[in-house]
Motif scaffolding. Structure first.
Motif, PDB file in Angstrom:
ATOM      1  N   LEU A  77      -4.150  18.091   4.800  1.00 12.93           N
ATOM      2  CA  LEU A  77      -3.455  16.909   5.305  1.00 12.93           C
ATOM      3  C   LEU A  77      -2.000  16.988   4.886  1.00 12.93           C
ATOM      4  N   LEU A  78      -1.105  16.765   5.843  1.00  9.84           N
ATOM      5  CA  LEU A  78       0.316  16.649   5.556  1.00  9.84           C
ATOM      6  C   LEU A  78       0.712  15.203   5.803  1.00  9.84           C
ATOM      7  N   ALA A  79       1.007  14.471   4.737  1.00  8.06           N
ATOM      8  CA  ALA A  79       1.308  13.045   4.816  1.00  8.06           C
ATOM      9  C   ALA A  79       2.797  12.837   5.021  1.00  8.06           C
ATOM     10  N   CYS A  80       3.150  12.314   6.194  1.00  6.72           N
ATOM     11  CA  CYS A  80       4.546  12.015   6.546  1.00  6.72           C
ATOM     12  C   CYS A  80       4.628  10.536   6.922  1.00  6.72           C
ATOM     13  N   ALA A  81       4.084   9.690   6.061  1.00 11.68           N
ATOM     14  CA  ALA A  81       3.835   8.290   6.401  1.00 11.68           C
ATOM     15  C   ALA A  81       5.065   7.400   6.289  1.00 11.68           C
ATOM     16  N   GLY A  82       6.216   7.933   5.909  1.00  9.98           N
ATOM     17  CA  GLY A  82       7.444   7.154   5.910  1.00  9.98           C
ATOM     18  C   GLY A  82       7.632   6.312   4.665  1.00  9.98           C
ATOM     19  N   ALA A  83       8.703   5.530   4.682  1.00  8.71           N
ATOM     20  CA  ALA A  83       9.091   4.749   3.504  1.00  8.71           C
ATOM     21  C   ALA A  83       8.067   3.694   3.131  1.00  8.71           C
ATOM     22  N   ARG A  84       7.260   3.287   4.100  1.00  7.44           N
ATOM     23  CA  ARG A  84       6.258   2.250   3.819  1.00  7.44           C
ATOM     24  C   ARG A  84       4.874   2.847   3.620  1.00  7.44           C
ATOM     25  N   LEU A  88      -0.330  17.454   1.140  1.00  2.00           N
ATOM     26  CA  LEU A  88       1.082  17.607   0.846  1.00  2.00           C
ATOM     27  C   LEU A  88       1.813  16.368   1.352  1.00  2.00           C
ATOM     28  N   LEU A  89       2.827  15.919   0.600  1.00  2.00           N
ATOM     29  CA  LEU A  89       3.631  14.756   0.994  1.00  2.00           C
ATOM     30  C   LEU A  89       5.007  15.224   1.435  1.00  2.00           C
ATOM     31  N   ALA A  90       5.497  14.654   2.548  1.00  2.00           N
ATOM     32  CA  ALA A  90       6.792  15.070   3.090  1.00  2.00           C
ATOM     33  C   ALA A  90       7.578  13.862   3.562  1.00  2.00           C
ATOM     34  N   GLY A  91       8.895  13.950   3.486  1.00  2.00           N
ATOM     35  CA  GLY A  91       9.755  12.890   3.997  1.00  2.00           C
ATOM     36  C   GLY A  91       9.785  11.676   3.101  1.00  2.00           C
ATOM     37  N   ASP A  92      10.015  10.504   3.711  1.00  3.08           N
ATOM     38  CA  ASP A  92      10.247   9.281   2.941  1.00  3.08           C
ATOM     39  C   ASP A  92       9.047   8.827   2.132  1.00  3.08           C
ATOM     40  N   VAL A  93       7.851   9.247   2.475  1.00  2.82           N
ATOM     41  CA  VAL A  93       6.697   8.883   1.650  1.00  2.82           C
ATOM     42  C   VAL A  93       6.779   9.568   0.292  1.00  2.82           C
ATOM     43  N   ALA A  94       7.571  10.653   0.208  1.00  5.27           N
ATOM     44  CA  ALA A  94       7.701  11.414  -1.038  1.00  5.27           C
ATOM     45  C   ALA A  94       9.004  11.153  -1.759  1.00  5.27           C
ATOM     46  N   HIS A  95      10.048  10.733  -1.015  1.00  9.29           N
ATOM     47  CA  HIS A  95      11.355  10.525  -1.658  1.00  9.29           C
ATOM     48  C   HIS A  95      12.204   9.603  -0.807  1.00  9.29           C
TER      49      HIS A  95
END
Length: 547
Positions: free
Chosen positions: A161-168, A287-294
């Motif tokens: 799973l690649l989690a790109c769930a955004g800032a929220r 793996l976490l990517a994008g705003d869900v990670a930073h």
């Protein structure tokens, strides 16, 4: 009803980062399910507008970069003002002959539309709107997602799973047990996208410290396509956008910037900044990517751009593991590299925020003294921080990078510059020949697998054999003398006789080997894969085996 779906990778979040990840994974021949809890695409607001050159390169590898660049507005100069005078300006340069301009401004919503069109043409991507993930379960062989949909509960089974769930993405982080430490800034900022004719402003990004029409605070102005301009004001903590719009005060605020001319407000928003970072960007098979990670402040445009670079880093590594070309341990380097990149972005944007919004009186006095002196003092000018614009991270400390003492990393470069090519740095782009039909740029070839560039004096026969033995992954070898007849690439690399350059599938330099030997090639390739790759049956990816 419960429906079980199977894919190599599930991508959670159908924003630009998730879209990019899905397209890149499909490019490697992997089936992807792309899920989002929203019922459909939300096209409200321009949101992230500044797309960096190297991100356009990534998008071009999935057929979208040139179209995004052509529809966007190109700007090449950043100007900084203090009160009513210009302090300095700088333009952007890069070694080689890049395919794209330094930055292109285009609304996030339009970028998403273009990426959606590419996704619709890709049979390996299964898009699922209206799927809210309520549980993530892992075991040694895969990940099970439980989703709530309008039709009821459904489960999905996937290898990773690649989690790109955004800032929220709070719920995703909670399910994974990931901390998201950091801080929120009290100051508020107002964005207005306006449509107006502003002659001479269309090719520039302008930043104003303490202008007469926003005393004591900042204003940032970005040009956008269609005679649209993004104006970003620092406003008081109690600012009320609706009340200001109704009273006419917002009209006066805008006219103070653009003068007495017709304009139209296209979109407005008020927001606060956050600086936060996940403690882990790999959690088992997730793996976490994008705003869900930073999360970083937008001064410097490092949010969306760094998220797309997360997506590329994750995609090639997931593909190599799932293809059997690398061990699962390669995915540990995703956290090592992209967490370090996020720390760099936090450091850069944190310094900007401390200069823009000092925490105490001492900081305010320092900023004022720097700005007062910057008009005539080069040292003070260098200390003015209106946002260091987005740039690729340098993987010089990565476990995948083979250091070379004769080509050391020179450190963070000056604003608008790039570091000299060395192990860990993104390779300069340049036209090449003798690569493949229809392929005429270095980074296009590099993104097909590992690319070996042989300077004059390299005995390529033993190098080819060593590469084949080191990995079953796609590897191509090119002689610089054959593929770079005009010498643009050799000049950009400052390539020396006897050197072998090894490029990763994301076009970062994995190694520069003076006097390459079979054993040094083997070690560098295996290091770039994180561990010795599997030698099972491998299916062809987008590149070739070493010709």
């Amino acid at each position: 009803m419960t429906i079980t779906l199977t894919a190599a990778v599930a991508v959670l979040g159908n924003g630009p980062v998730g879209q990019t990840a899905a397209l890149l994974l499909a490019r490697w021949g992997l089936p992807v399910v792309l899920v989002d809890q929203r019922p459909h695409r939300d096209g409200v607001g321009s949101k992230a507008i500044v797309q960096q050159r190297d991100v356009l390169d990534i998008w071009e590898s999935v057929g979208a970069g040139r179209r995004i660049a052509d529809e966007g507005l190109t700007w090449t100069t950043a100007r900084t003002f203090y009160r009513d005078r210009e302090l300095f300006s700088y333009s952007f340069a890069e070694a080689g002959r890049p395919a794209f301009p330094p930055f292109v401004n285009i609304s996030q919503s339009r970028t998403e539309q273009i990426l959606d069109e590419r996704i619709a043409a890709e049979p390996l991507i299964d898009v699922r709107w209206g799927h809210r993930v309520v549980d993530i379960a892992q075991d040694p062989s895969g990940v099970t997602l439980t989703c709530l949909t309008p039709a009821g509960e459904t489960t999905m089974r996937t290898a990773y799973l690649l989690a790109c769930a955004g800032a929220r993405g709070e719920e995703v982080r909670r399910m994974l047990g990931v901390r998201f430490d950091g801080r929120s800034f009290a100051d508020r900022f107002l964005i207005c996208d306006i449509r107006a004719e502003l002659p001479g402003w269309a090719q520039e990004r302008r930043f104003y410290f303490d202008p007469p029409w926003n005393p004591g605070r900042q204003v940032l102005i970005h040009p956008c396509p269609g005679s649209t301009f993004r104006i970003d004001w620092q406003v008081p903590p109690d600012y009320d956008d609706r009340a200001e719009a109704e009273s006419g005060a917002r009209d006066a605020r805008i006219r103070a910037v653009i003068g007495d001319r017709p304009y139209e407000v296209v979109w407005s928003s008020v927001y606060r900044f956050q600086s936060r970072l996940a403690d882990r960007m790999r959690v088992g098979r997730v793996l976490l990517a994008g705003d869900v990670a930073h999360l970083v402040s937008p001064f410097g445009a490092r949010g969306l751009n760094s998220g797309v670079q997360d997506a590329e880093n994750a995609a090639w590594k997931l593909a190599f593991v799932l293809r059997g070309w690398a061990d699962d341990a390669l995915l540990d380097s995703y956290h090592a590299e992209r967490h370090a990149a996020a720390l760099e972005n936090l450091d850069v944007t944190g310094a900007t925020m401390r200069f823009l919004v000092p925490d105490d009186e001492r900081g305010r006095r320092h900023r004022t003294s720097v700005l007062e002196a910057a008009g005539s003092d080069p040292e003070a000018r260098a200390a003015v921080d209106s946002g260091r614009l987005a740039e690729p991270f340098w993987y010089v400390g990565s476990p995948l990078t083979t250091p070379e003492p004769v080509r050391p990393f020179s450190g963070r470069p000056a604003r608008g510059a790039v570091p000299p090519p060395c192990p860990g740095v993104l390779v300069p782009d340049a036209p090449i020949s003798a690569a493949a039909p229809g392929v005429n740029r270095l980074r296009e070839v590099a993104r097909d697998g590992f690319l070996l560039l042989a300077a004059d004096g390299v005995d390529t026969g033993p190098v080819r054999r060593a590469a084949r033995l080191a990995t079953p992954a796609p590897v191509r070898l090119l002689r610089l003398a054959d593929s770079d007849p005009a010498g643009a690439l050799r000049e950009a690399l400052a390539a020396r006789p006897g050197e072998l350059w090894i490029l990763r599938p994301d076009a970062h330099i994995a190694a520069v080997l003076p006097g390459a030997t079979p054993s040094s090639v083997t070690r560098a390739l295996r290091r770039a894969l994180g561990s010795s790759p599997h030698r099972g049956d491998a299916v062809a990816g987008p590149g070739d085996s070493c010709p």
